[in-house]
Design a protein around this motif. Structure first.
Motif, mmCIF file in Angstrom:
data_model
loop_
_atom_site.group_PDB
_atom_site.id
_atom_site.type_symbol
_atom_site.label_atom_id
_atom_site.label_comp_id
_atom_site.label_asym_id
_atom_site.label_seq_id
_atom_site.Cartn_x
_atom_site.Cartn_y
_atom_site.Cartn_z
ATOM 1 N N ALA A 1 -6.412 -1.463 2.299
ATOM 2 C CA ALA A 1 -5.519 -2.625 2.331
ATOM 3 C C ALA A 1 -5.769 -3.333 3.643
ATOM 4 C CB ALA A 1 -4.069 -2.192 2.228
ATOM 5 N N GLU A 2 -5.359 -4.581 3.678
ATOM 6 C CA GLU A 2 -5.606 -5.405 4.856
ATOM 7 C C GLU A 2 -5.093 -4.727 6.132
ATOM 8 O OE1 GLU A 2 -1.740 -8.302 4.747
ATOM 9 O OE2 GLU A 2 -3.318 -8.653 3.304
ATOM 10 N N THR A 3 -5.598 -5.184 7.248
ATOM 11 C CA THR A 3 -5.180 -4.617 8.526
ATOM 12 C C THR A 3 -3.683 -4.878 8.733
ATOM 13 O OG1 THR A 3 -5.877 -6.691 9.493
ATOM 14 C CG2 THR A 3 -7.390 -4.872 9.702
ATOM 15 N N ILE B 1 0.856 -1.210 0.000
ATOM 16 C CA ILE B 1 0.000 0.000 0.000
ATOM 17 C C ILE B 1 0.885 1.250 0.000
ATOM 18 C CG2 ILE B 1 -0.342 0.032 2.541
ATOM 19 C CD1 ILE B 1 -3.159 0.942 0.240
ATOM 20 N N GLN B 2 2.029 1.185 0.662
ATOM 21 C CA GLN B 2 2.947 2.329 0.665
ATOM 22 C C GLN B 2 3.532 2.534 -0.731
ATOM 23 O OE1 GLN B 2 5.615 1.077 3.779
ATOM 24 N NE2 GLN B 2 4.150 1.569 5.397
ATOM 25 N N LYS B 3 3.884 1.413 -1.359
ATOM 26 C CA LYS B 3 4.470 1.490 -2.705
ATOM 27 C C LYS B 3 3.476 2.108 -3.686
ATOM 28 C CE LYS B 3 6.731 -2.524 -3.359
ATOM 29 N NZ LYS B 3 7.093 -3.717 -4.108
ATOM 30 N N LEU C 1 -5.526 -0.941 16.765
ATOM 31 C CA LEU C 1 -4.543 -1.147 17.830
ATOM 32 C C LEU C 1 -3.327 -1.885 17.263
ATOM 33 C CD1 LEU C 1 -4.445 -0.601 20.892
ATOM 34 C CD2 LEU C 1 -5.094 -2.971 21.223
ATOM 35 N N ASP C 2 -2.191 -1.223 17.328
ATOM 36 C CA ASP C 2 -1.010 -1.795 16.689
ATOM 37 C C ASP C 2 0.031 -2.165 17.737
ATOM 38 O OD1 ASP C 2 0.882 -2.455 14.708
ATOM 39 O OD2 ASP C 2 1.786 -0.473 14.926
ATOM 40 N N ILE C 3 -0.009 -3.430 18.139
ATOM 41 C CA ILE C 3 0.967 -3.901 19.116
ATOM 42 C C ILE C 3 1.725 -5.053 18.481
ATOM 43 C CG2 ILE C 3 1.223 -5.012 21.384
ATOM 44 C CD1 ILE C 3 -1.259 -3.312 22.172
ATOM 45 N N ALA D 1 -0.874 -11.059 12.966
ATOM 46 C CA ALA D 1 -0.380 -11.188 11.586
ATOM 47 C C ALA D 1 -0.203 -9.813 10.951
ATOM 48 C CB ALA D 1 -1.331 -12.049 10.757
ATOM 49 N N ARG D 2 0.366 -8.879 11.698
ATOM 50 C CA ARG D 2 0.565 -7.523 11.178
ATOM 51 C C ARG D 2 1.927 -7.381 10.515
ATOM 52 N NH1 ARG D 2 -3.148 -4.096 12.772
ATOM 53 N NH2 ARG D 2 -1.939 -2.175 12.691
ATOM 54 N N ALA D 3 2.007 -6.443 9.618
ATOM 55 C CA ALA D 3 3.259 -6.114 8.921
ATOM 56 C C ALA D 3 3.975 -7.369 8.427
ATOM 57 C CB ALA D 3 4.168 -5.286 9.828
ATOM 58 N N SER D 4 3.248 -8.169 7.691
ATOM 59 C CA SER D 4 3.773 -9.388 7.053
ATOM 60 C C SER D 4 4.245 -10.471 8.025
ATOM 61 C CB SER D 4 4.930 -9.065 6.096
ATOM 62 O OG SER D 4 4.570 -8.038 5.258
ATOM 63 N N LYS E 1 -0.769 1.273 6.531
ATOM 64 C CA LYS E 1 -1.515 2.376 5.907
ATOM 65 C C LYS E 1 -1.107 3.728 6.506
ATOM 66 C CE LYS E 1 -5.620 0.343 6.511
ATOM 67 N NZ LYS E 1 -5.311 -1.071 6.776
ATOM 68 N N THR E 2 -0.731 3.722 7.785
ATOM 69 C CA THR E 2 -0.377 5.000 8.421
ATOM 70 C C THR E 2 0.754 5.692 7.671
ATOM 71 O OG1 THR E 2 -0.928 3.911 10.480
ATOM 72 C CG2 THR E 2 0.160 6.032 10.666
ATOM 73 N N LEU E 3 1.779 4.945 7.315
ATOM 74 C CA LEU E 3 2.879 5.583 6.594
ATOM 75 C C LEU E 3 2.519 5.829 5.145
ATOM 76 C CD1 LEU E 3 6.175 4.057 7.993
ATOM 77 C CD2 LEU E 3 4.867 6.034 8.739
HETATM 78 N N1 LIG Z 1 7.465 -0.701 5.378
HETATM 79 C C1 LIG Z 1 7.292 -1.294 6.524
HETATM 80 N N2 LIG Z 1 8.049 -2.359 6.859
HETATM 81 C C2 LIG Z 1 7.889 -2.984 8.043
HETATM 82 N N3 LIG Z 1 6.985 -2.630 8.973
HETATM 83 C C3 LIG Z 1 6.201 -1.580 8.685
HETATM 84 C C4 LIG Z 1 6.311 -0.854 7.465
HETATM 85 N N4 LIG Z 1 5.400 0.135 7.476
HETATM 86 C C5 LIG Z 1 4.758 0.049 8.647
HETATM 87 N N5 LIG Z 1 5.234 -0.970 9.374
HETATM 88 C C6 LIG Z 1 4.780 -1.427 10.713
HETATM 89 O O1 LIG Z 1 3.611 -2.213 10.500
HETATM 90 C C7 LIG Z 1 2.726 -2.072 11.594
HETATM 91 C C8 LIG Z 1 1.324 -1.809 11.076
HETATM 92 O O2 LIG Z 1 1.257 -0.554 10.456
HETATM 93 P P1 LIG Z 1 -0.057 0.357 10.496
HETATM 94 O O3 LIG Z 1 -0.551 0.516 11.882
HETATM 95 O O4 LIG Z 1 0.204 1.547 9.689
HETATM 96 O O5 LIG Z 1 -1.085 -0.620 9.733
HETATM 97 P P2 LIG Z 1 -2.570 -0.334 9.289
HETATM 98 O O6 LIG Z 1 -2.689 -0.830 7.903
HETATM 99 O O7 LIG Z 1 -2.932 1.080 9.565
HETATM 100 O O8 LIG Z 1 -3.372 -1.309 10.265
HETATM 101 P P3 LIG Z 1 -4.912 -1.208 10.768
HETATM 102 O O9 LIG Z 1 -5.780 -1.304 9.573
HETATM 103 O O10 LIG Z 1 -5.066 -2.374 11.668
HETATM 104 O O11 LIG Z 1 -5.020 0.093 11.476
HETATM 105 C C9 LIG Z 1 3.266 -0.943 12.451
HETATM 106 O O12 LIG Z 1 3.832 -1.502 13.607
HETATM 107 C C10 LIG Z 1 4.348 -0.297 11.607
HETATM 108 O O13 LIG Z 1 5.408 0.164 12.414
#
Ligand SMILES: Nc1ncnc2c1ncn2[C@@H]1O[C@H](COP(=O)(O)OP(=O)(O)OP(=O)(O)O)[C@@H](O)[C@H]1O
Length: 819
Positions: free
Chosen positions: A232-234, A213-215, A560-562, A588-591, A238-240
């Motif tokens: 995009a999936e949870t 999603i960042q790309k 909630l991102d833990i 299962a966050r961030a791959s 997405k924040t970045l």
């Molecule tokens: N490029 C990256 N490589 C590795 N980790 C990353 C990368 N970008 C973000 N993260 C980490 O992935 C985690 C999830 O990111 P983020 O909270 O932005 O997801 P999200 O898609 O907003 O999730 P949700 O939909 O649940 O809110 C965070 O801990 C963040 O630090």
């Protein structure tokens, strides 16, 4: 020893040299990169300026190449700058420029002098002068090279700085092959052409590559200035995806102002000192707002861009103080933001310079309770019309009149996306208007009202199931009253890594946490009735505990991102498939991978069936249960339930009594104890009996808990088993110590000693993966069970009705007989 250290020094020198060479090569490679190589090339065959991609990382159509963007369209606002620092920088640059020019002159004049010297003097003198000249030339060359290196190679240097002190290159001592893994790892970030300060943060955070999603978002949002609707999936970053484009633009603009000033040779103190609000990010929950703030702060470290959270549940005065510092980015919840805006908070109402409006977790925003405040906030935003804004020309500020203000960008992000084809077309044509349109669903209305501009990029990377790829889902079928026992089984046999237990009601949350605490399992709780401070404390404590357990309602389901949440347990099924997606998204966050376990009782059958339908699933994997553990588990649970019942009753009585006393006190009444002596003795006896019963139960439970949870077939001498959780492992160790102590006290021989064989805990995901033979729970089975339960209920109802009728007839007969 000496030769060893000299060898080490040699290797270090070699490495340093290698890193220097690599840096130069990297610089060349960076320069030779296409501007936006992550985007597919536009061959002109596709004339659709607005296309959507589902389940792919690609973007198509509608994207201007950077060259096509009219830079003059993009005006500048004047961000607040650390004036002192910036002054120093520009002065330093100006000085070095001056120095360069004068050095150049000097060189020229000295060159002339040299020439003169050669004319005047002959022989050996000539040779010396030539040598001097050569040396000077070399010095100049070296300086030039150094300058170029400093100017352009910031990214590579940053990499060196942020990486640990160990050498970048890995030397294979056997064949002498050297490679630089860091370069290869971060290559994809370089392609996105982000500001060096942002890259520095990314290296520091060790984010090896951008997430899909960042790309997809960064080129569209940061380099093409587009509005973005992203899904995009949870946990997919997405924040970045919206945070980096914001920072990129703020930093770019800052540099532009700096350059302008330097070109005009104006003093840097003419940069407007006051910051204005540049980005407003709205999130549905307080926790999410704080989390987004932390995340952005982390990336903005060293950039001088300030990020401030504005959320409910915290002191308004403190937040007003934070806003007085005039941060460029504000992250907030609709309620508190609107409270301050409607109260005329100056930083929040001066929105003429707002360049970004972001709605995070937009689907949640449309839920009741948020929409009205959000609507009011949106109504406060200035119209996102033409670029012909008024130039900001004042006497004392830097003039950016030559540049016009860039339009406000709107980003709407969510884990799910439901846009009608009609709305997509409208967005493409740019014909969305802010009139209420009944045909649009609320998500669309929201995007529409937020002022999305034509040619918005819709980036939908959700796959069919929306759930994270590496998430393993499973179910445990059980009776409603056995859910506690299965939960205890999961936590004590497989309790490895962080676990979140979700329930739909606060009552259920209180019940579970009380039972688990009685069973000596430490849990944190999180629900909407808790004070903000307590909620944050619970999250912090949970975050700090590697094997922590959080029992939460759906207040924690979103955002909630833990890191390191390995398991999500659905003690009660959620009310919608969407909430299920968000709950599962806590793992299962961030791959990374993770596991979800749903406890399903016959009461949940219909909810479960509709969940399966929503995800087009025919069956679910059953979570493997080692049944030999269950008798012991049930025994402990039965005791815990009894203890819990008594303690609850006691505390309820206490609460009622103190309520009565409090109220009597408030109306200045003296409470009479009008119980008779006999009643008082009875009450006393009852109290005593309950307390001794409680003690007995507690003792019994303590004895059970002092032993690790063991399967029925377990040897009492050899304490080991498949799946020894950290909790059990601790118990093993305690027990071993205790037994060894006892043995040495009584001088017992070695044979009586306890043997502890610790084993690695099998965490739920591992257990699930290795349980291939476990039959899957399919929809047919569920439907059959549901039918059986319905039949049973119907029969019971009929029987009740019949009984009722019989009794009524009997009463009638009796009445007739009496008459
Ligand atoms: N490029 C990256 N490589 C590795 N980790 C990353 C990368 N970008 C973000 N993260 C980490 O992935 C985690 C999830 O990111 P983020 O909270 O932005 O997801 P999200 O898609 O907003 O999730 P949700 O939909 O649940 O809110 C965070 O801990 C963040 O630090």
């Amino acid at each position: 020893m000496a030769s060893e250290s000299s060898q080490k020094n040699k290797a270090r020198r070699k490495l340093k040299k290698r890193v220097r060479v690599d840096s130069e090569q990297n610089l060349e490679r960076l320069d030779s990169l296409p501007w936006n190589s992550s985007l597919p090339e536009n061959d002109g065959s596709n004339h659709d300026p607005f296309s959507v991609f589902i389940g792919s990382n690609e973007l198509e159509g509608g994207f201007l190449c950077l060259e096509e963007i009219d830079e003059s369209e993009y005006g500048l606002e004047i961000p607040k700058i650390d004036v002192e620092n910036e002054k120093k920088k520009v002065k330093g640059k100006a000085k070095s420029k001056k120095r360069k020019i004068s050095e150049g002159d000097e060189d020229e004049s000295s060159g002339g002098e040299a020439d003169g010297k050669t004319e005047d003097k002959a022989g050996g003198k000539e040779l010396v002068d030539e040598k001097e000249l050569k040396q000077k030339k070399e010095k100049k060359k070296r300086k030039k090279k150094k300058n170029r290196h400093e100017k352009n190679d910031e990214a590579n240097k940053l990499k060196e700085n942020t990486e640990p002190a160990e050498p970048l290159a890995v030397i294979d001592s056997q064949d002498g092959v050297e490679e630089d893994p860091v370069d290869a790892e971060y290559y994809e970030w370089n392609e996105l052409r982000l500001h060096p300060l942002i890259l520095k943060s990314i290296y520091r955070l060790k984010f090896k590559k951008p997430t899909p999603i960042q790309k997809a978002c960064i080129p569209a949002a940061a380099h093409q200035g587009k509005d973005v609707i992203g899904a995009a999936e949870t946990g997919s970053g997405k924040t970045l995806a919206f945070g980096l484009p914001i920072l990129q633009r703020l930093l770019e603009e800052r540099e532009k102002v700096e350059r302008l000033l330097a070109e005009k040779g104006e003093a840097n103190d003419r940069i407007a000192p006051d910051g204005v609000l540049r980005a407003l990010i709205v999130t549905p929950t307080r926790e999410l707002a704080l989390q987004v703030t932390d995340h952005l702060k982390e990336v903005a470290k060293g950039t001088n861009v300030r990020v401030v959270p504005i959320v409910g549940g915290m002191s308004t005065e403190k937040q007003e103080r934070l806003l007085k510092a005039r941060p460029e980015i504000v992250v907030g919840t609709p309620g508190r933001l609107w409270e301050l805006m409607s109260g005329g908070e100056i930083h929040l109402v001066e929105l003429h310079s707002l360049s970004f409006f972001v709605l995070d977790e937009a689907d949640r925003m449309i839920e009741s309770g948020h929409f009205r405040e959000l609507q009011s906030i949106i109504d406060m935003l200035p119209m996102n019309r033409s670029t012909e804004s008024q130039p900001q020309n004042t006497q004392n500020c830097v003039t950016v009149s030559s540049l016009q203000r860039k339009k406000r960008q709107t980003f709407v992000f969510s884990a799910t996306l439901a846009l009608s084809a009609d709305f997509r077309k409208k967005l493409k044509r740019g014909s969305v208007n802010s009139r209420k349109n009944d045909e649009l669903n609320s998500f669309e209305t929201l995007s529409e009202r937020a002022g999305m501009r034509p040619n918005t990029a819709i980036i939908d990377l959700t796959n069919a199931s929306i759930l994270a790829n590496k998430l393993e889902e499973s179910v445990i079928e059980c009776r409603e009253e056995d859910k506690d026992a299965y939960l205890y089984y999961i936590l004590s046999v497989h309790g490895q890594g962080r676990t979140i237990v979700f329930c739909t009601s606060i009552a259920a949350l209180r019940h579970i946490s009380s039972i688990l605490r009685t069973l000596n399992i430490n849990v944190w709780t999180l629900h909407s009735e808790m004070q903000q401070r307590a909620r944050l404390k619970a999250i912090d404590r949970f975050r700090a505990d590697e094997h922590g357990i959080l029992v939460a309602t759906d207040a924690a389901a979103r955002g909630l991102d833990i890191p390191g949440v390995r398991t999500v347990v659905h003690y009660q099924l959620p009310l919608s498939a969407e909430v299920y997606v968000h709950r599962c998204g806590r793992t299962a966050r961030a791959s990374t991978d993770g596991c979800s376990i749903a406890l399903i009782s016959p009461n949940d059958a219909s909810k479960f069936a509709s969940l399966c339908k929503s995800f087009a699933k025919e069956s679910f994997q059953r979570f493997p249960i080692e049944l030999s553990y269950m008798p012991e588990v049930m025994k402990r649970l039965s005791l815990a339930h009894q203890i819990d019942k008594i303690t609850r009753k006691n505390s309820q009585e206490k609460a009622e009594k103190s309520w009565l006393e409090r109220n009597a006190e408030s109306v200045e009444l003296v409470l009479d104890d009008d119980d008779s002596e006999e009643e008082r003795v009875k009450k006393y006896r009852h109290k005593k009996a309950t307390s001794s019963q409680l003690n007995k139960l507690q003792q019994e439970l303590n004895t059970l808990l002092s032993r690790p949870l063991q399967p029925k077939t377990f040897s009492k001498r050899f304490l080991a088993g498949a799946g020894v959780s950290p909790l059990v492992q601790r118990q093993f160790e305690e027990l071993a110590k205790q037994k060894l102590g006892e043995a040495s006290n009584f001088g017992e021989n070695k044979r009586r000693k306890l043997v502890v064989i610790g084993q690695d805990c099998v965490e739920p995901l591992q257990a699930l993966r290795s349980a291939t033979k476990e039959p899957r729970l399919d929809l047919k089975e569920i439907a059959e069970k549901r039918k059986n339960v319905d039949d049973l209920r119907r029969k019971r109802k009929e029987m009740k009705k019949r009984l009722h009728e019989q009794r009524r007839k009997q009463r009638k007969k009796l009445k007739a007989g009496n008459e």
